[in-house]
Design a protein around this motif. Structure first.
Motif, PDB file in Angstrom:
ATOM      1  N   ALA A   4       0.803  -1.214   0.000  1.00 12.78           N
ATOM      2  CA  ALA A   4       0.000   0.000   0.000  1.00 12.78           C
ATOM      3  C   ALA A   4       0.840   1.269   0.000  1.00 12.78           C
ATOM      4  CB  ALA A   4      -0.940   0.000   1.206  1.00 12.78           C
ATOM      5  N   GLN A   5       2.016   1.267   0.572  1.00  8.22           N
ATOM      6  CA  GLN A   5       2.845   2.460   0.678  1.00  8.22           C
ATOM      7  C   GLN A   5       3.807   2.556  -0.501  1.00  8.22           C
ATOM      8  OE1 GLN A   5       2.399   4.812   3.037  1.00  8.22           O
ATOM      9  NE2 GLN A   5       0.648   3.565   3.629  1.00  8.22           N
ATOM     10  N   PRO A   6       3.960   3.770  -1.060  1.00 11.20           N
ATOM     11  CA  PRO A   6       4.942   3.941  -2.148  1.00 11.20           C
ATOM     12  C   PRO A   6       6.357   3.614  -1.660  1.00 11.20           C
ATOM     13  CG  PRO A   6       3.507   5.858  -1.979  1.00 11.20           C
ATOM     14  CD  PRO A   6       3.234   4.996  -0.784  1.00 11.20           C
ATOM     15  N   ILE A   7       7.165   3.108  -2.554  1.00  6.97           N
ATOM     16  CA  ILE A   7       8.561   2.783  -2.262  1.00  6.97           C
ATOM     17  C   ILE A   7       9.423   3.787  -3.014  1.00  6.97           C
ATOM     18  CG2 ILE A   7      10.374   1.037  -2.543  1.00  6.97           C
ATOM     19  CD1 ILE A   7       8.127  -1.087  -2.400  1.00  6.97           C
ATOM     20  N   ASP A   8      10.427   4.328  -2.335  1.00 10.98           N
ATOM     21  CA  ASP A   8      11.316   5.309  -2.947  1.00 10.98           C
ATOM     22  C   ASP A   8      12.093   4.658  -4.099  1.00 10.98           C
ATOM     23  OD1 ASP A   8      12.906   7.482  -3.531  1.00 10.98           O
ATOM     24  OD2 ASP A   8      14.219   7.205  -1.799  1.00 10.98           O
ATOM     25  N   THR A   9      11.951   5.216  -5.271  1.00 10.33           N
ATOM     26  CA  THR A   9      12.658   4.699  -6.448  1.00 10.33           C
ATOM     27  C   THR A   9      13.671   5.713  -6.968  1.00 10.33           C
ATOM     28  OG1 THR A   9      10.872   5.473  -7.892  1.00 10.33           O
ATOM     29  CG2 THR A   9      10.748   3.187  -7.128  1.00 10.33           C
ATOM     30  N   SER A  10      14.039   6.667  -6.131  1.00 13.76           N
ATOM     31  CA  SER A  10      15.037   7.675  -6.531  1.00 13.76           C
ATOM     32  C   SER A  10      16.324   6.988  -6.976  1.00 13.76           C
ATOM     33  CB  SER A  10      15.362   8.598  -5.361  1.00 13.76           C
ATOM     34  OG  SER A  10      14.211   9.261  -4.923  1.00 13.76           O
ATOM     35  N   GLY A  11      16.866   7.426  -8.090  1.00 12.31           N
ATOM     36  CA  GLY A  11      18.109   6.881  -8.595  1.00 12.31           C
ATOM     37  C   GLY A  11      17.969   5.579  -9.359  1.00 12.31           C
ATOM     38  N   LEU A  12      16.752   5.057  -9.468  1.00 12.74           N
ATOM     39  CA  LEU A  12      16.526   3.815 -10.209  1.00 12.74           C
ATOM     40  C   LEU A  12      15.985   4.132 -11.595  1.00 12.74           C
ATOM     41  CD1 LEU A  12      14.884   1.606  -7.422  1.00 12.74           C
ATOM     42  CD2 LEU A  12      17.289   1.706  -8.100  1.00 12.74           C
ATOM     43  N   THR A  13      16.189   3.227 -12.523  1.00  7.78           N
ATOM     44  CA  THR A  13      15.736   3.379 -13.903  1.00  7.78           C
ATOM     45  C   THR A  13      14.458   2.575 -14.099  1.00  7.78           C
ATOM     46  OG1 THR A  13      18.024   3.643 -14.606  1.00  7.78           O
ATOM     47  CG2 THR A  13      16.430   3.092 -16.319  1.00  7.78           C
ATOM     48  N   GLU A  14      13.541   3.113 -14.884  1.00  8.89           N
ATOM     49  CA  GLU A  14      12.223   2.496 -15.077  1.00  8.89           C
ATOM     50  C   GLU A  14      12.107   1.761 -16.405  1.00  8.89           C
ATOM     51  OE1 GLU A  14       7.741   3.974 -16.172  1.00  8.89           O
ATOM     52  OE2 GLU A  14       8.903   5.261 -14.837  1.00  8.89           O
ATOM     53  N   ALA A  15      11.400   0.638 -16.346  1.00 13.18           N
ATOM     54  CA  ALA A  15      10.898  -0.063 -17.521  1.00 13.18           C
ATOM     55  C   ALA A  15       9.422  -0.318 -17.214  1.00 13.18           C
ATOM     56  CB  ALA A  15      11.633  -1.378 -17.739  1.00 13.18           C
ATOM     57  N   SER A  16       8.525  -0.095 -18.165  1.00 11.79           N
ATOM     58  CA  SER A  16       7.105  -0.238 -17.851  1.00 11.79           C
ATOM     59  C   SER A  16       6.306  -0.739 -19.033  1.00 11.79           C
ATOM     60  CB  SER A  16       6.539   1.090 -17.351  1.00 11.79           C
ATOM     61  OG  SER A  16       6.692   2.099 -18.312  1.00 11.79           O
ATOM     62  N   MET A  17       5.095  -1.196 -18.701  1.00 11.11           N
ATOM     63  CA  MET A  17       4.223  -1.757 -19.732  1.00 11.11           C
ATOM     64  C   MET A  17       2.796  -1.815 -19.216  1.00 11.11           C
ATOM     65  SD  MET A  17       4.548  -5.568 -21.350  1.00 11.11           S
ATOM     66  CE  MET A  17       4.066  -5.806 -23.028  1.00 11.11           C
TER      67      MET A  17
END
Length: 131
Positions: free
Chosen positions: A21-34
């Motif tokens: 339920a809580q957002p996770i910090d993704t600072s500094g990470l690269t995204e791939a999405s679909m």
């Protein structure tokens, strides 16, 4: 059983008993999405799990697919895994957002190398399944 799991995950999310339920910090990470149909979530996650020697297994992929399926429209979920990719430890954050009943958006956040490899898997999966 599938309906029971969806109901259970929905109840747990409402009362705050799930880490998703809580957002996770993704600072500094690269995204791939679909964005894809729910029926493709488990097979895609299973294929992605084969990229890692540890941390995100086929069992993890199956459990995550069930949790994504249990999201209701407008709900998001976030999960974090400590993985091994090419012999190196890395973070893998998976986020899902269900803006349609049967078509969640999946987001994968990790190191640039991991995200690039996942992105290749997403393209190959899309082409193989006509998505």
């Amino acid at each position: 059983m599938k309906g029971f799991r969806a109901l259970l995950f929905s109840i747990l999310a409402v009362v705050g008993c799930t880490g998703a339920a809580q957002p996770i910090d993704t600072s500094g990470l690269t995204e791939a999405s679909m964005n894809l149909d729910q029926e493709h979530v488990r097979p895609l996650l299973t294929e992605i799990s084969q990229l890692f020697s540890a941390g995100f297994t086929q069992d993890s992929a199956a459990k995550l697919a069930d949790q994504v399926d249990g999201l209701w429209v407008g709900q998001s979920g976030n999960w974090e895994f400590s993985i091994i990719f090419n012999g190196q430890p890395a973070r893998l954050v998976v986020a899902a957002y269900k803006d349609d009943t049967d078509a969640p958006d999946l987001y994968f956040f990790s190191s640039p190398d991991v995200a690039a490899r996942i992105d290749k898997e997403l393209v190959a999966f899309s082409e193989a399944h006509g998505i």
